[in-house]
Enzyme design. Structure first.
Site, short mmCIF file in Angstrom:
data_model
loop_
_atom_site.label_atom_id
_atom_site.label_comp_id
_atom_site.label_asym_id
_atom_site.label_seq_id
_atom_site.Cartn_x
_atom_site.Cartn_y
_atom_site.Cartn_z
N GLY A 13 51.27 46.57 38.24
CA GLY A 13 51.69 47.40 39.36
C GLY A 13 52.58 46.63 40.31
O GLY A 13 52.44 45.41 40.46
N ASP A 47 37.25 51.34 38.88
CA ASP A 47 37.59 49.92 38.89
C ASP A 47 38.55 49.63 40.04
O ASP A 47 38.87 48.47 40.30
CB ASP A 47 38.23 49.51 37.56
N HIS A 98 37.86 45.74 40.55
CA HIS A 98 39.22 45.67 40.00
C HIS A 98 39.36 44.53 38.97
O HIS A 98 40.10 43.57 39.17
CB HIS A 98 40.25 45.50 41.12
N ILE A 99 38.65 44.70 37.86
CA ILE A 99 38.64 43.66 36.83
C ILE A 99 39.24 44.14 35.52
O ILE A 99 38.96 43.61 34.45
CB ILE A 99 37.20 43.14 36.59
N SER A 159 42.04 43.74 34.07
CA SER A 159 42.76 42.75 33.27
C SER A 159 42.01 41.41 33.21
O SER A 159 42.58 40.41 32.78
CB SER A 159 44.16 42.52 33.84
#
Length: 362
Positions: A116, A301, A325-326, A328
């Site tokens: 992003g 997430d 927010h995991i 990746s």
């Protein structure tokens, strides 16, 4: 008429000027040599990115790095960015007009270690001719895997059941205890059908869903056919899906598209999954839908803001699974992300094609 005496007198009178000119010529030649041999400079906003990326940059440029394993404070970023040729940043930094213009005219490239890039002011970058790099392909599989894990954890109530084990809520067998939404025979709607959306679709097939639909700006019938997916309008996807998975980019057209109206039109057994961006969802509307059980559950997430404050009302609900927010957060993926980000900067500062460059469409 010039005689030897006249020439000698002329030289004596102007000897000081000649010395100054000679001295200036030496200084100019030395400074030009320094300029031709000097390296371009790069500022990196985190010290804990994979070493492969930092090593590439340090071999080619003068590199300065924020020393703490946490987001660089804005005042520090504004202090360090002037004079830099490139910026290696993350989603945690807001690279707006102030930061970009503070850098100065020599800033050639901004590279983010993320897929992003909504945290970067693309309008200013386009105006000033600054190239922007990102890491779209390397995290596709990791994010698709995490999405499936989050979907199963949410639909089969794994976290809720796990809490019962530790809190004493685990009682003798009961026919309705912890029953969730299975994937076999259900209809799954994908909001977004890019790289990640297609990989999610391929991972859904072994679970034997009744139907997979996708909602995207452009229909992709040939690719969709291979994945046994079909196109649906936003309204159809919202009202007909047992599972909705958000896997699109955050853009002006997708911002808070999942609002009160959208949640009101969902099926009561719907499981809502978001591994894209928190801004795509109107979070208060989601909270109300979950609280009033207008939908069954949600797995997130991503949230707004990040990190989510401990007093956020979503954390008081049993029918939501929230991850930090995991998507990746796979070791090999994070190594590749650092590598690609550094290669993007290397290419940009050499005037070459970047591995992955944002194409401006503003």
């Amino acid at each position: 008429m010039f005689t030897l005496v006249n020439i000698q007198n002329f030289i004596k009178q102007h000897r000081k000027a000649y010395r100054l000119l000679y001295h200036f010529d030496k200084i100019f030649a030395r400074d030009c040599s320094k300029m031709s041999n000097s390296k371009k400079s790069v500022y990196v906003t985190r010290p804990d990115v994979a070493a492969i990326g930092l090593d590439i940059l340090k071999k080619n440029f003068d590199v300065s790095v924020w020393y703490k394993c946490e987001p660089v404070p804005r005042e520090e970023l504004l202090k360090q960015i002037p004079g830099k040729s490139a910026l290696f940043c993350a989603l945690t930094e807001r690279i707006d007009n102030e930061v970009i213009t503070r850098a100065g005219p020599q800033l050639e490239c901004i590279a983010t270690i993320s897929v992003g890039y909504e945290h970067i002011d693309l309008e200013t970058c386009k105006k000033l001719g600054i190239r922007v790099g990102y890491t779209p392909d390397v995290l596709t599989d990791a994010t698709a895997e995490l999405t499936m894990a989050l979907l199963l954890a949410t639909s089969r109530r794994l976290f809720e059941a796990n809490r019962d084990v530790y809190s004493g809520g685990w009682k003798p067998w009961s026919p309705n205890y912890m029953c969730g939404q299975g994937l076999k025979g259900c209809q799954v709607g994908l909001f977004g059908f890019g790289r990640i959306g297609r990989e999610i679709a391929s991972r859904l097939l072994p679970f034997k869903p009744k139907k997979i639909t996708y909602t995207a700006p452009n229909q992709q019938p040939e690719i969709a056919k291979k994945l046994m997916a079909s196109y649906a309008t936003f309204e159809e996807m919202v009202s007909e899906s047992d599972v909705i998975i958000v896997c699109c980019a955050l853009t002006p057209s997708t911002k808070e598209v999942f609002d009160k109206s959208a949640f009101r039109n969902m099926k009561r057994n719907c499981v809502f999954i978001n591994t894209a961006r928190g801004g795509i969802v109107h979070q208060n509307a989601l909270y109300e839908a979950l609280k009033e059980k207008r939908i069954m559950a949600a797995g997130l997430d991503v949230t707004t803001p990040e990190p989510l404050p401990l007093d956020d009302p979503l954390l008081n609900l049993d029918n939501v699974v929230i991850l930090p927010h995991i998507g990746s957060a796979d070791i090999d993926t994070r190594i590749q992300m650092s590598h690609v980000t550094a290669l993007n900067i290397l290419a940009a500062l050499k005037g070459e094609k970047m591995v992955a460059e944002v194409q401006f469409t503003l």
